[in-house]
Design a protein around this motif. Structure first.
Motif, PDB file in Angstrom:
ATOM      1  N   PHE A   7      55.733   2.850   7.844  1.00  5.01           N
ATOM      2  CA  PHE A   7      54.127   2.732   7.181  1.00  5.01           C
ATOM      3  C   PHE A   7      54.521   3.307   6.571  1.00  5.01           C
ATOM      4  CE2 PHE A   7      50.262   2.613   4.441  1.00  5.01           C
ATOM      5  CZ  PHE A   7      50.686   1.882   3.939  1.00  5.01           C
ATOM      6  N   GLU A   8      54.366   5.043   7.205  1.00  3.07           N
ATOM      7  CA  GLU A   8      54.008   6.515   6.300  1.00  3.07           C
ATOM      8  C   GLU A   8      55.477   6.476   5.593  1.00  3.07           C
ATOM      9  OE1 GLU A   8      53.341   9.592   8.572  1.00  3.07           O
ATOM     10  OE2 GLU A   8      52.782  11.083   6.559  1.00  3.07           O
ATOM     11  N   LYS A   9      56.845   6.238   6.237  1.00  4.81           N
ATOM     12  CA  LYS A   9      57.716   6.484   5.677  1.00  4.81           C
ATOM     13  C   LYS A   9      58.274   5.250   4.195  1.00  4.81           C
ATOM     14  CE  LYS A   9      61.106   7.975   8.790  1.00  4.81           C
ATOM     15  NZ  LYS A   9      62.303   7.624  10.074  1.00  4.81           N
ATOM     16  N   ARG A  10      57.496   4.367   4.472  1.00  2.00           N
ATOM     17  CA  ARG A  10      57.294   3.334   3.387  1.00  2.00           C
ATOM     18  C   ARG A  10      57.131   3.566   2.011  1.00  2.00           C
ATOM     19  NH1 ARG A  10      55.144  -2.026   1.067  1.00  2.00           N
ATOM     20  NH2 ARG A  10      54.297  -2.147   3.512  1.00  2.00           N
ATOM     21  N   MET A  11      55.656   4.366   2.315  1.00  2.00           N
ATOM     22  CA  MET A  11      54.362   5.337   1.399  1.00  2.00           C
ATOM     23  C   MET A  11      55.816   6.375   0.595  1.00  2.00           C
ATOM     24  SD  MET A  11      51.938   3.473   0.315  1.00  2.00           S
ATOM     25  CE  MET A  11      50.647   4.836  -0.212  1.00  2.00           C
ATOM     26  N   GLN A  12      56.145   7.047   1.380  1.00  2.00           N
ATOM     27  CA  GLN A  12      57.113   8.117   0.804  1.00  2.00           C
ATOM     28  C   GLN A  12      58.524   7.805   0.130  1.00  2.00           C
ATOM     29  OE1 GLN A  12      57.740  10.279   4.537  1.00  2.00           O
ATOM     30  NE2 GLN A  12      55.987  11.989   4.433  1.00  2.00           N
ATOM     31  N   GLY A  13      58.743   6.201   0.457  1.00  2.00           N
ATOM     32  CA  GLY A  13      59.563   5.738  -0.147  1.00  2.00           C
ATOM     33  C   GLY A  13      59.477   5.610  -1.684  1.00  2.00           C
ATOM     34  N   LEU A  14      58.392   5.694  -1.476  1.00  2.00           N
ATOM     35  CA  LEU A  14      57.578   3.781  -2.210  1.00  2.00           C
ATOM     36  C   LEU A  14      58.554   4.778  -3.919  1.00  2.00           C
ATOM     37  CD1 LEU A  14      55.650   1.667  -2.570  1.00  2.00           C
ATOM     38  CD2 LEU A  14      54.047   3.295  -3.014  1.00  2.00           C
ATOM     39  N   LYS A  15      58.795   3.630  -4.432  1.00  2.00           N
ATOM     40  CA  LYS A  15      59.206   3.572  -6.168  1.00  2.00           C
ATOM     41  C   LYS A  15      58.276   3.146  -6.625  1.00  2.00           C
ATOM     42  CE  LYS A  15      64.042   2.854  -5.825  1.00  2.00           C
ATOM     43  NZ  LYS A  15      65.470   1.685  -6.337  1.00  2.00           N
ATOM     44  N   LYS A  16      57.693   4.619  -7.908  1.00  2.00           N
ATOM     45  CA  LYS A  16      56.231   4.746  -9.115  1.00  2.00           C
ATOM     46  C   LYS A  16      56.668   4.270 -10.832  1.00  2.00           C
ATOM     47  CE  LYS A  16      56.384   7.784  -6.117  1.00  2.00           C
ATOM     48  NZ  LYS A  16      56.884   8.377  -5.364  1.00  2.00           N
ATOM     49  N   PRO A  17      56.157   3.544 -10.696  1.00  2.00           N
ATOM     50  CA  PRO A  17      56.471   3.612 -12.559  1.00  2.00           C
ATOM     51  C   PRO A  17      56.180   5.167 -13.180  1.00  2.00           C
ATOM     52  CG  PRO A  17      54.128   2.585 -12.130  1.00  2.00           C
ATOM     53  CD  PRO A  17      54.850   2.853 -10.714  1.00  2.00           C
ATOM     54  N   THR A  18      56.714   5.376 -14.472  1.00  2.00           N
ATOM     55  CA  THR A  18      56.412   6.834 -14.708  1.00  2.00           C
ATOM     56  C   THR A  18      56.787   6.493 -16.481  1.00  2.00           C
ATOM     57  OG1 THR A  18      57.578   7.935 -13.683  1.00  2.00           O
ATOM     58  CG2 THR A  18      57.430   8.709 -15.562  1.00  2.00           C
ATOM     59  N   PRO A  19      55.454   5.583 -16.776  1.00  2.00           N
ATOM     60  CA  PRO A  19      54.855   5.420 -18.874  1.00  2.00           C
ATOM     61  C   PRO A  19      55.601   6.394 -19.205  1.00  2.00           C
ATOM     62  CG  PRO A  19      52.797   5.900 -17.127  1.00  2.00           C
ATOM     63  CD  PRO A  19      53.746   5.455 -15.912  1.00  2.00           C
ATOM     64  N   ALA A  20      55.999   5.513 -20.545  1.00  2.00           N
ATOM     65  CA  ALA A  20      56.272   6.444 -21.896  1.00  2.00           C
ATOM     66  C   ALA A  20      55.466   6.734 -22.274  1.00  2.00           C
ATOM     67  CB  ALA A  20      57.098   5.878 -23.111  1.00  2.00           C
TER      68      ALA A  20
ATOM     69  N   LYS B 118      52.835  -0.856 -28.325  1.00  2.00           N
ATOM     70  CA  LYS B 118      53.854  -0.275 -28.348  1.00  2.00           C
ATOM     71  C   LYS B 118      54.602  -0.279 -26.503  1.00  2.00           C
ATOM     72  CE  LYS B 118      59.241   0.617 -28.050  1.00  2.00           C
ATOM     73  NZ  LYS B 118      59.347   1.505 -26.935  1.00  2.00           N
ATOM     74  N   GLU B 119      54.125   0.833 -26.331  1.00  2.00           N
ATOM     75  CA  GLU B 119      54.008   1.710 -25.117  1.00  2.00           C
ATOM     76  C   GLU B 119      53.719   0.282 -24.018  1.00  2.00           C
ATOM     77  OE1 GLU B 119      54.098   6.543 -25.972  1.00  2.00           O
ATOM     78  OE2 GLU B 119      52.350   5.415 -25.082  1.00  2.00           O
ATOM     79  N   ARG B 120      51.849   0.173 -24.586  1.00  2.00           N
ATOM     80  CA  ARG B 120      51.579  -0.699 -23.558  1.00  2.00           C
ATOM     81  C   ARG B 120      52.144  -1.909 -23.064  1.00  2.00           C
ATOM     82  NH1 ARG B 120      48.062  -2.590 -27.308  1.00  2.00           N
ATOM     83  NH2 ARG B 120      46.915  -0.500 -26.816  1.00  2.00           N
ATOM     84  N   GLN B 121      52.196  -2.463 -24.193  1.00  2.00           N
ATOM     85  CA  GLN B 121      53.855  -3.530 -23.420  1.00  2.00           C
ATOM     86  C   GLN B 121      55.373  -3.288 -22.377  1.00  2.00           C
ATOM     87  OE1 GLN B 121      54.863  -5.060 -27.904  1.00  2.00           O
ATOM     88  NE2 GLN B 121      53.023  -5.945 -28.042  1.00  2.00           N
ATOM     89  N   ASP B 122      55.208  -2.277 -22.868  1.00  2.00           N
ATOM     90  CA  ASP B 122      56.939  -1.849 -22.188  1.00  2.00           C
ATOM     91  C   ASP B 122      55.968  -1.355 -20.641  1.00  2.00           C
ATOM     92  OD1 ASP B 122      58.501  -1.746 -24.323  1.00  2.00           O
ATOM     93  OD2 ASP B 122      58.064   0.686 -24.782  1.00  2.00           O
ATOM     94  N   ALA B 123      54.284  -0.714 -20.727  1.00  2.00           N
ATOM     95  CA  ALA B 123      54.335  -0.637 -19.479  1.00  2.00           C
ATOM     96  C   ALA B 123      53.661  -1.722 -18.173  1.00  2.00           C
ATOM     97  CB  ALA B 123      52.850   0.168 -19.471  1.00  2.00           C
ATOM     98  N   GLU B 124      53.322  -2.568 -19.561  1.00  2.00           N
ATOM     99  CA  GLU B 124      52.794  -4.003 -18.037  1.00  2.00           C
ATOM    100  C   GLU B 124      54.324  -4.292 -17.658  1.00  2.00           C
ATOM    101  OE1 GLU B 124      48.986  -5.026 -20.819  1.00  2.00           O
ATOM    102  OE2 GLU B 124      50.639  -5.926 -21.452  1.00  2.00           O
ATOM    103  N   ARG B 125      55.778  -5.027 -18.851  1.00  2.00           N
ATOM    104  CA  ARG B 125      56.606  -4.645 -18.336  1.00  2.00           C
ATOM    105  C   ARG B 125      56.984  -4.416 -17.417  1.00  2.00           C
ATOM    106  NH1 ARG B 125      59.303  -4.705 -23.473  1.00  2.00           N
ATOM    107  NH2 ARG B 125      60.346  -2.659 -22.315  1.00  2.00           N
ATOM    108  N   ASP B 126      57.168  -2.987 -17.406  1.00  2.00           N
ATOM    109  CA  ASP B 126      57.531  -1.616 -16.215  1.00  2.00           C
ATOM    110  C   ASP B 126      57.160  -2.350 -14.888  1.00  2.00           C
ATOM    111  OD1 ASP B 126      59.550  -1.103 -17.334  1.00  2.00           O
ATOM    112  OD2 ASP B 126      58.442   0.851 -18.283  1.00  2.00           O
ATOM    113  N   MET B 127      55.852  -2.374 -15.545  1.00  2.00           N
ATOM    114  CA  MET B 127      54.795  -2.775 -13.873  1.00  2.00           C
ATOM    115  C   MET B 127      55.574  -3.617 -12.932  1.00  2.00           C
ATOM    116  SD  MET B 127      52.824  -0.264 -13.231  1.00  2.00           S
ATOM    117  CE  MET B 127      51.160  -1.288 -12.461  1.00  2.00           C
ATOM    118  N   ALA B 128      55.828  -5.019 -13.785  1.00  2.00           N
ATOM    119  CA  ALA B 128      55.852  -5.944 -12.954  1.00  2.00           C
ATOM    120  C   ALA B 128      57.583  -6.050 -12.258  1.00  2.00           C
ATOM    121  CB  ALA B 128      56.666  -7.098 -14.436  1.00  2.00           C
TER     122      ALA B 128
END
Lengths: 169, 191
Positions: A7-20, B118-128
């Motif tokens: 589980f720890e390994k899975r957490m380490q490799g978790l892909k995370k979102p990076t919002p703009a 735009k960022e909100r929509q992108d973030a919500e789409r990306d999260m999916a």
């Protein structure tokens, strides 16, 4: 079922979102200006407040305060030379502006078209309310002081004139 | 000397606290990280934005209280952001106090509203597209805040135990045990 290590390994490799964060640039200037606006509010009331405190102390303790006397003498000379606008600006207008600025930062006015109503909300923030109270009080006290001083001076002049007329008779 | 000053400037261990321009550089360097951290914790674009803005406002107004204690300004910013996130979890009607004062003039900017949308929509789409992350985030929110903090800092933000210890102001041993216990609770919730 995964064990702890898996589980720890899975957490380490978790892909995370990076919002703009394009909005970052738009927020920078207002954020960097906050300190200035907060400071302006203080400076506008601080100086008259300080002098008011000195005057109060002078009245209560009946002591000679050379700093205040010198300051008022200089102010009188300056006012006479420049048309007498500086003192009312410093002691009346500045505190009023400070109170007004702080009041505006608390007020939120929205017009609701559907109900044809004007919705006014006032946020309760201690320092803003404190500055509004101080600014208004300083302006009122100084204003009241100026009006009464003026009335006393006027009645003194009237009395002097009457005495002069009686003397002539 | 010039080199050491440059290094200090890059990781912001030593900087002029009265210089607004330097704070501007700190803002440029760390805003996206703090916003990303808040977003990965709360999962809501608008709240994450408010938390990030409030974090930098508080940091800017309290920069004189910052003392370098072996960690760059980054740990300090994460600490402020963590406190803001905790405020949000404690009170779901979270409304940042300082940013609230600015938001009326900022929000009235139409161009910025378009950017936000735009960022909100992108973030919500990306999260999916991050199904596994969403599942972890949803389960993590059900955990006690003390576990949420360490797990998110370790696995979402990839911070070391030492850095987490500095951010949360907890001894390294406490962080390790919170991490181990929290991970075990999360594993059971997810299985």
């Amino acid at each position: 079922m995964e064990n702890h290590e898996e589980f720890e390994k899975r957490m380490q490799g978790l892909k995370k979102p990076t919002p703009a964060t394009q909005h970052q640039a738009y927020l920078k200037v207002p954020i960097l200006n906050t300190r200035k606006s907060a400071a302006i509010g203080w400076w506008l009331v601080l100086f008259p407040l300080l002098l008011l405190a000195f005057l109060g102390m002078k009245e209560i303790f009946k002591s000679d305060n050379h700093v205040v006397d010198t300051f008022f003498d200089t102010l009188t000379v300056f006012d006479r030379a420049h048309g007498g606008w500086f003192s009312p600006l410093l002691f009346f207008l500045f505190p009023l502006i400070a109170a007004g600025m702080n009041l505006l930062s608390l007020l939120n006015i929205i017009y609701d078209r559907n109900t044809n109503e004007l919705i006014v909300t006032i946020k309760l923030r201690f320092w803003n309310l404190f500055l509004i109270g101080i600014g208004t009080s300083v302006a009122l006290i100084i204003g009241f002081y100026a009006v009464t001083e003026n009335m006393i001076e006027k009645s003194m002049q009237d009395m002097e004139r009457l005495r002069h007329i009686e003397h002539l008779k | 000397m010039a080199l050491s000053l440059k290094i200090n400037r890059v990781d912001f261990k030593v900087f002029d606290k009265n210089d607004a321009q330097v704070f501007g550089e700190i803002y440029d360097a760390f805003y996206s990280k703090i916003f990303g951290y808040a977003f990965r914790r709360v999962g809501d674009y608008d709240i994450a934005r408010d938390i990030a803005a409030e974090t930098f406002l508080k940091a800017y107004l309290n920069i004189h209280h910052y003392r370098f204690e072996g960690h760059s300004v980054s740990a300090w910013l994460y600490k402020i952001a963590t406190n803001e996130i905790n405020l949000f979890f404690r009170n779901q009607k979270y409304r940042p106090d300082l940013f609230g004062q600015l938001s009326h003039e900022v929000i009235s900017d139409r161009e910025l509203l378009v950017v936000f949308d735009k960022e909100r929509q992108d973030a919500e789409r990306d999260m999916a597209q991050f199904e596994a992350f969403n599942e972890v985030q949803n389960q993590l929110k059900k955990l006690d805040v003390k576990y949420q903090e360490v797990i998110s800092l370790k696995y979402f933000e990839e911070k070391s135990i030492l850095e987490i210890s500095a951010i949360l102001e907890k001894p390294e041993g406490t962080v390790k045990s919170l991490l181990s216990r929290g991970l075990e609770i999360l594993r059971k919730k997810m299985s």
